[in-house]
Write a protein that holds these residues in place. Structure first.
Motif, PDB file in Angstrom:
ATOM      1  N   VAL A 603       0.870  -1.173   0.000  1.00 30.29           N
ATOM      2  CA  VAL A 603       0.000   0.000   0.000  1.00 30.29           C
ATOM      3  C   VAL A 603       0.905   1.221   0.000  1.00 30.29           C
ATOM      4  O   VAL A 603       1.803   1.341   0.851  1.00 30.29           O
ATOM      5  N   GLY A 604       0.682   2.129  -0.977  1.00 32.27           N
ATOM      6  CA  GLY A 604       1.585   3.250  -1.103  1.00 32.27           C
ATOM      7  C   GLY A 604       0.896   4.578  -1.286  1.00 32.27           C
ATOM      8  O   GLY A 604      -0.281   4.661  -1.670  1.00 32.27           O
ATOM      9  N   PHE A 605       1.643   5.619  -0.979  1.00 36.45           N
ATOM     10  CA  PHE A 605       1.213   7.007  -1.176  1.00 36.45           C
ATOM     11  C   PHE A 605       2.369   7.717  -1.869  1.00 36.45           C
ATOM     12  O   PHE A 605       3.525   7.591  -1.452  1.00 36.45           O
ATOM     13  N   GLU A 606       2.078   8.456  -2.931  1.00 44.85           N
ATOM     14  CA  GLU A 606       3.168   9.073  -3.663  1.00 44.85           C
ATOM     15  C   GLU A 606       2.776  10.425  -4.240  1.00 44.85           C
ATOM     16  O   GLU A 606       1.853  10.542  -5.041  1.00 44.85           O
ATOM     17  N   LYS A 607       3.514  11.432  -3.805  1.00 42.58           N
ATOM     18  CA  LYS A 607       3.461  12.769  -4.373  1.00 42.58           C
ATOM     19  C   LYS A 607       4.873  13.134  -4.829  1.00 42.58           C
ATOM     20  O   LYS A 607       5.834  12.386  -4.594  1.00 42.58           O
ATOM     21  N   GLU A 608       4.982  14.278  -5.451  1.00 40.77           N
ATOM     22  CA  GLU A 608       6.288  14.683  -5.961  1.00 40.77           C
ATOM     23  C   GLU A 608       7.313  14.834  -4.841  1.00 40.77           C
ATOM     24  O   GLU A 608       8.473  14.464  -4.986  1.00 40.77           O
ATOM     25  N   LYS A 609       6.873  15.362  -3.680  1.00 38.06           N
ATOM     26  CA  LYS A 609       7.807  15.629  -2.590  1.00 38.06           C
ATOM     27  C   LYS A 609       7.559  14.785  -1.348  1.00 38.06           C
ATOM     28  O   LYS A 609       8.152  15.042  -0.305  1.00 38.06           O
ATOM     29  N   LEU A 610       6.700  13.787  -1.468  1.00 37.00           N
ATOM     30  CA  LEU A 610       6.400  12.948  -0.313  1.00 37.00           C
ATOM     31  C   LEU A 610       5.931  11.583  -0.796  1.00 37.00           C
ATOM     32  O   LEU A 610       5.086  11.497  -1.682  1.00 37.00           O
ATOM     33  N   TRP A 611       6.482  10.523  -0.216  1.00 35.03           N
ATOM     34  CA  TRP A 611       6.062   9.181  -0.595  1.00 35.03           C
ATOM     35  C   TRP A 611       6.250   8.230   0.590  1.00 35.03           C
ATOM     36  O   TRP A 611       7.098   8.439   1.457  1.00 35.03           O
ATOM     37  N   ALA A 612       5.421   7.207   0.637  1.00 37.43           N
ATOM     38  CA  ALA A 612       5.484   6.223   1.718  1.00 37.43           C
ATOM     39  C   ALA A 612       4.825   4.940   1.247  1.00 37.43           C
ATOM     40  O   ALA A 612       3.959   4.950   0.367  1.00 37.43           O
ATOM     41  N   ASN A 613       5.259   3.817   1.817  1.00 41.54           N
ATOM     42  CA  ASN A 613       4.599   2.551   1.511  1.00 41.54           C
ATOM     43  C   ASN A 613       4.817   1.548   2.628  1.00 41.54           C
ATOM     44  O   ASN A 613       5.791   1.648   3.399  1.00 41.54           O
ATOM     45  N   ALA A 614       3.904   0.609   2.695  1.00 41.69           N
ATOM     46  CA  ALA A 614       4.005  -0.531   3.611  1.00 41.69           C
ATOM     47  C   ALA A 614       3.943  -1.788   2.761  1.00 41.69           C
ATOM     48  O   ALA A 614       3.015  -1.965   1.967  1.00 41.69           O
ATOM     49  N   GLN A 615       4.933  -2.651   2.920  1.00 41.73           N
ATOM     50  CA  GLN A 615       5.002  -3.879   2.126  1.00 41.73           C
ATOM     51  C   GLN A 615       4.934  -5.101   3.039  1.00 41.73           C
ATOM     52  O   GLN A 615       5.727  -5.235   3.967  1.00 41.73           O
ATOM     53  N   TYR A 616       3.959  -5.965   2.750  1.00 43.38           N
ATOM     54  CA  TYR A 616       3.764  -7.186   3.524  1.00 43.38           C
ATOM     55  C   TYR A 616       4.236  -8.351   2.666  1.00 43.38           C
ATOM     56  O   TYR A 616       3.731  -8.571   1.560  1.00 43.38           O
ATOM     57  N   ASN A 617       5.210  -9.091   3.164  1.00 44.49           N
ATOM     58  CA  ASN A 617       5.827 -10.190   2.420  1.00 44.49           C
ATOM     59  C   ASN A 617       5.381 -11.527   2.989  1.00 44.49           C
ATOM     60  O   ASN A 617       5.525 -11.767   4.199  1.00 44.49           O
ATOM     61  N   LEU A 618       4.850 -12.393   2.142  1.00 48.07           N
ATOM     62  CA  LEU A 618       4.455 -13.744   2.548  1.00 48.07           C
ATOM     63  C   LEU A 618       5.235 -14.748   1.712  1.00 48.07           C
ATOM     64  O   LEU A 618       5.107 -14.785   0.476  1.00 48.07           O
ATOM     65  N   VAL A 619       6.043 -15.543   2.381  1.00 51.25           N
ATOM     66  CA  VAL A 619       6.859 -16.551   1.705  1.00 51.25           C
ATOM     67  C   VAL A 619       6.437 -17.923   2.202  1.00 51.25           C
ATOM     68  O   VAL A 619       6.415 -18.176   3.411  1.00 51.25           O
ATOM     69  N   SER A 620       6.089 -18.799   1.281  1.00 51.31           N
ATOM     70  CA  SER A 620       5.551 -20.110   1.649  1.00 51.31           C
ATOM     71  C   SER A 620       6.644 -21.093   2.053  1.00 51.31           C
ATOM     72  O   SER A 620       7.839 -20.870   1.801  1.00 51.31           O
ATOM     73  N   LYS A 621       6.225 -22.161   2.677  1.00 47.06           N
ATOM     74  CA  LYS A 621       7.125 -23.258   2.993  1.00 47.06           C
ATOM     75  C   LYS A 621       7.673 -23.842   1.699  1.00 47.06           C
ATOM     76  O   LYS A 621       6.978 -23.912   0.686  1.00 47.06           O
ATOM     77  N   GLN A 622       8.932 -24.264   1.721  1.00 43.57           N
ATOM     78  CA  GLN A 622       9.513 -24.925   0.553  1.00 43.57           C
ATOM     79  C   GLN A 622       9.965 -26.332   0.931  1.00 43.57           C
ATOM     80  O   GLN A 622      10.928 -26.526   1.666  1.00 43.57           O
ATOM     81  N   ASP A 623       9.187 -27.320   0.480  1.00 43.02           N
ATOM     82  CA  ASP A 623       9.583 -28.709   0.708  1.00 43.02           C
ATOM     83  C   ASP A 623       9.867 -29.434  -0.599  1.00 43.02           C
ATOM     84  O   ASP A 623      10.109 -30.638  -0.602  1.00 43.02           O
ATOM     85  N   ASN A 624       9.832 -28.708  -1.707  1.00 42.90           N
ATOM     86  CA  ASN A 624      10.262 -29.272  -2.987  1.00 42.90           C
ATOM     87  C   ASN A 624      11.756 -28.985  -3.107  1.00 42.90           C
ATOM     88  O   ASN A 624      12.178 -27.954  -3.622  1.00 42.90           O
ATOM     89  N   ILE A 625      12.583 -29.890  -2.608  1.00 44.97           N
ATOM     90  CA  ILE A 625      14.000 -29.605  -2.381  1.00 44.97           C
ATOM     91  C   ILE A 625      14.890 -30.590  -3.127  1.00 44.97           C
ATOM     92  O   ILE A 625      14.450 -31.617  -3.628  1.00 44.97           O
ATOM     93  N   SER A 626      16.168 -30.232  -3.169  1.00 45.21           N
ATOM     94  CA  SER A 626      17.201 -31.098  -3.732  1.00 45.21           C
ATOM     95  C   SER A 626      18.034 -31.658  -2.581  1.00 45.21           C
ATOM     96  O   SER A 626      18.951 -31.009  -2.084  1.00 45.21           O
ATOM     97  N   GLU A 627      17.704 -32.861  -2.159  1.00 44.62           N
ATOM     98  CA  GLU A 627      18.448 -33.479  -1.062  1.00 44.62           C
ATOM     99  C   GLU A 627      19.889 -33.772  -1.461  1.00 44.62           C
ATOM    100  O   GLU A 627      20.793 -33.710  -0.627  1.00 44.62           O
ATOM    101  N   SER A 628      20.103 -34.082  -2.728  1.00 43.95           N
ATOM    102  CA  SER A 628      21.462 -34.377  -3.175  1.00 43.95           C
ATOM    103  C   SER A 628      22.357 -33.145  -3.099  1.00 43.95           C
ATOM    104  O   SER A 628      23.585 -33.252  -3.047  1.00 43.95           O
ATOM    105  N   TYR A 629      21.764 -31.958  -3.082  1.00 44.53           N
ATOM    106  CA  TYR A 629      22.518 -30.711  -2.991  1.00 44.53           C
ATOM    107  C   TYR A 629      22.716 -30.287  -1.536  1.00 44.53           C
ATOM    108  O   TYR A 629      23.403 -29.309  -1.258  1.00 44.53           O
ATOM    109  N   GLY A 630      22.099 -31.028  -0.624  1.00 47.61           N
ATOM    110  CA  GLY A 630      22.216 -30.706   0.788  1.00 47.61           C
ATOM    111  C   GLY A 630      21.135 -29.800   1.308  1.00 47.61           C
ATOM    112  O   GLY A 630      21.247 -29.250   2.413  1.00 47.61           O
ATOM    113  N   GLU A 631      20.048 -29.624   0.550  1.00 42.86           N
ATOM    114  CA  GLU A 631      18.970 -28.741   0.985  1.00 42.86           C
ATOM    115  C   GLU A 631      18.062 -29.429   1.985  1.00 42.86           C
ATOM    116  O   GLU A 631      17.902 -30.659   1.971  1.00 42.86           O
ATOM    117  N   THR A 632      17.454 -28.628   2.843  1.00 41.85           N
ATOM    118  CA  THR A 632      16.438 -29.103   3.778  1.00 41.85           C
ATOM    119  C   THR A 632      15.190 -28.241   3.600  1.00 41.85           C
ATOM    120  O   THR A 632      15.259 -27.121   3.078  1.00 41.85           O
TER     121      THR A 632
END
Length: 700
Positions: A603-632
């Motif tokens: 969500v953002g607000f933007e003017k020529e001399k004033l701007w602001a934003n809030a960013q919400y990040n959602l990152v999912s679980k990752q279980d599609n992995i490469s065990e041979s590469y040492g990933e968990t």
């Protein structure tokens, strides 16, 4: 290389002479202050931009916080970062990384890393605040910018304002609370009609940060940089630019690598020339040449292993390259780009080990060993390309390109055990890549894109020539394979983007989405070889090694989507989604370093001399992995970032930010694991906790 530079020089001389003749006869009353060099790929014009290309935000305009390398990529949809600390950070796009991405500065300049553990990736050799924007081509959809496998990243540095002559400059300073980190930058420029000069200097001092669990992560570093750019306009239609920069990294701690960096010195020189408006058929000729050198020293002086063995590795890398391209129009609706480019990478260096304990016994007289790291190796890529844009009608553009690369490689000082494994000799590879795409303007507000690209990447120097070194995410020693076949990415993509005007307080609705599928040939991964035992510390686990091999069956698919609603003149709400799925059919697992599904709401607000934003990040679980590469498997997480900026005075910009507002403890799936660290097990490096930052810039 001498032949290439000879051709480059002859081309410049002949082009200059021809241009001067044209200037005497051509009458043009239009005032043109400077020639636009090929520093940018994405121009913002439908008929010129490559298909599936994008440009990041203008960092120079909306500054809100000090920039670390990761900050340049974290907010671009589809990107992740591979982290080994707070310095050795590599971008990853759609599960492609390292040499699978064609990363360059200002339309072609490159600087390859010297460290086999990538302590000094290409992104560390430039001041982050100097980057004005990042341009992306999302797949092998152009042949003009070097051999490309998974996409192109072009870091565009700030250029002078050619519309404003005289002296100008800026000074800036920034602070981050998490690590007591400081950044400083000063820049001065002078511009007139004939020439311009820009000089800058920067200093960065980042401390160890605390993660969301309150644990201090060893990740401090210091770096100082300076650069000088000189531009000269010979005539109204031809320009020469010289760019020189140096970067000096000191006392760099790498949480997820076995050693730390004592120093990392890099020097980059590039020369660009372009002549425009030559004639009816030949429109322009551009040329670029560059030279980069990286001198790197790493030691284990402050690591637990120092009590048993002292190690120091001094390595160096030299990258020399260039490009000549001609833009010509044999017919009204056909626009052709034809050229030659070359890149030569050479690396050498050795590791000195003073062994104090052997087979569990303390040695009265420690023994010294010297290990060849790069074995004095080189790779040279000479490429020939032609790309055509054809206007099928006023709303539809067809692009087709073909590229041939002649790649030679050799190892000139091999270790005895490596030479015993392979029949070593100079090798030449012939690869062909190409693309075809269609861009159609459905109406004034909608664009449909469809593309196929065949991207080819020959094995890098680690995959070819590394010898019993730990270069992966796991504790295995790796051995190169000089006989690897080139990786091939057959990528298909279709997408649509547009904007719709709205009413009743809602100004407009923007959207962009694309779906892609890639099937790979000869995908390169490290495979355990049970017939070979580790060379160093042979009693340690794992006792076997990994050797780089080609896979027969692997693929990737995914999508990105973005929607944005602009309302009440100054407000906006944006949502972004990115997902990639990979499969290694040979080993029945994911390909390494596949990022999880990621969602961002802003969500953002933007003017020529004033701007602001809030960013919400959602990152999912990752279980599609490469065990041979040492990933968990990695748990999902959610974070919130707040940013605010403004111009309280005419030439002053102030930025404030709070990152990870809720002090969340988490690690990214692509983070490497702690290695050779006291009080840390082999678990993934965690990310910074809550971080307050401030940034102040004054322009004059």
């Amino acid at each position: 290389m001498k032949i290439f530079y000879g051709v480059l020089l002859c081309t410049l001389i002949s082009a200059t002479s021809y241009s001067q003749e044209k200037e005497k006869t051509k009458k043009d009353s239009i005032k043109q202050k400077t020639v636009k060099l090929d520093e940018v790929i994405v121009t913002g014009k439908l008929k010129k931009d490559p298909v599936f290309s994008a440009s990041s935000n203008n960092y120079a305009k909306k500054i809100v916080q000090p920039k670390n390398v990761a900050d340049l990529f974290n907010n671009i949809n589809g990107f992740s970062v591979i982290k080994r600390g707070n310095y050795a950070i590599d971008p990853s796009f759609r599960g492609a990384q390292y040499e699978q991405l064609n990363i360059q500065y200002d339309g072609g300049t490159k600087a390859m890393h010297a460290c086999p553990n990538r302590m000094d990736p290409v992104t560390t050799h430039i001041i982050p605040e100097e980057v004005s924007k990042i341009e992306i081509i999302k797949g092998p959809y152009t042949v003009r910018y070097g051999a490309t496998f998974g996409g192109i990243i072009n870091l565009v540095t700030q250029k002078p304002d050619y519309e404003d002559y005289g002296f100008h400059g800026k000074v800036s300073a920034g602070y981050e609370s998490n690590g007591n980190s400081l950044v400083n930058l000063a820049e001065l420029q002078y511009i007139n009609e004939k020439f311009d000069i820009v000089a800058n200097v920067g200093y960065r001092d980042f401390g160890d940060y605390k993660d969301g669990f309150g644990t201090t992560i060893p990740s401090s570093f210091k770096s100082s940089d300076y650069g000088i750019k000189l531009g000269y306009n010979f005539t109204k239609n031809q320009r020469l630019k010289i760019d020189w920069r140096q970067s000096f990294g000191r006392d760099v701690l790498h949480a997820a690598l076995p050693m730390d960096t004592e120093y990392d010195n890099s020097s980059i020189l590039s020369v660009d020339y372009k002549i425009e408006n030559i004639g009816e058929v030949v429109k322009s000729i551009s040329a670029k040449a560059y030279h980069s050198y990286v001198d790197h020293l790493m030691t284990n002086d402050n690591r637990p292993s120092f009590m048993m063995m002292e190690a120091a590795s001094g390595v160096e890398a030299t990258t020399i390259g260039g490009k000549i391209e001609m833009n010509w129009k044999p017919a009204k609706d056909v626009n052709l780009f034809s050229g030659i480019d070359v890149m030569n990478i050479t690396r050498d260096g050795e590791r000195t080990r003073l062994v104090k304990v052997m087979n569990g016994n303390v040695l009265t007289n420690p023994v010294t060993f010297n290990d060849k790291v790069w074995q004095d190796s080189y790779i040279t890529d000479l490429g020939f390309f032609t790309e055509a844009k054809y206007n099928l009608n006023k709303n539809t553009i067809l692009t087709a390109g073909i590229r041939y690369d002649n790649v030679t490689s050799d190892i000139q000082d091999p270790e005895a055990d490596f030479a015993a494994m392979y029949d070593l000799e100079k090798r030449t590879e012939h690869t062909f890549s190409g693309t075809v795409s269609v861009k159609k303007e459905l109406s004034n507000n909608y664009i449909l894109e469809a593309a196929y690209g065949r991207g080819v990447r020959t094995a890098n120097m680690i995959e070819r020539f590394i010898n019993h070194f730990n270069v992966g995410q796991d504790p295995y020693e790796y051995i190169g394979n000089p006989n690897l076949n080139a990786e091939v990415n057959n990528q298909f993509e279709i997408g649509i983007k547009g904007i719709e005007e709205l009413k009743n307080g809602f100004n407009s609705f923007q959207f962009e989405t694309s779906v892609y599928y890639s099937f790979f040939e000869n995908y390169i991964v490290g495979i355990v070889d049970p017939t070979i035992t580790r060379k160093f510390n042979p009693t340690a686990s794992p006792t076997n090694v990994k050797v780089f091999q080609n896979l027969d069956e692997a693929y990737k698919t995914g999508f990105e989507a973005m929607t944005q609603v602009n309302f009440l003149d100054f407000y906006n709400f944006k949502s972004e989604f990115s997902y990639v799925y990979t499969k290694n059919n040979d080993l029945d697992e994911s390909l390494p370093l596949t990022p999880p599904f990621t969602t961002k709401f802003t969500v953002g607000f933007e003017k020529e001399k004033l701007w602001a934003n809030a960013q919400y990040n959602l990152v999912s679980k990752q279980d599609n992995i490469s065990e041979s590469y040492g990933e968990t498997s990695t748990s999902g997480y959610q974070t919130l970032d707040l940013r605010f900026g403004g111009k309280p005075l005419k030439n002053v910009t102030l930025g404030l930010a709070v990152l990870n507002v809720f002090d969340k403890g988490y690690n990214s799936h692509l983070n490497f694991s702690f290695t050779n660290q006291a009080n840390f097990g082999r678990t993934p490096v965690t990310e910074p906790g809550r971080n307050f930052s401030a940034f102040l810039q004054y322009k004059f």
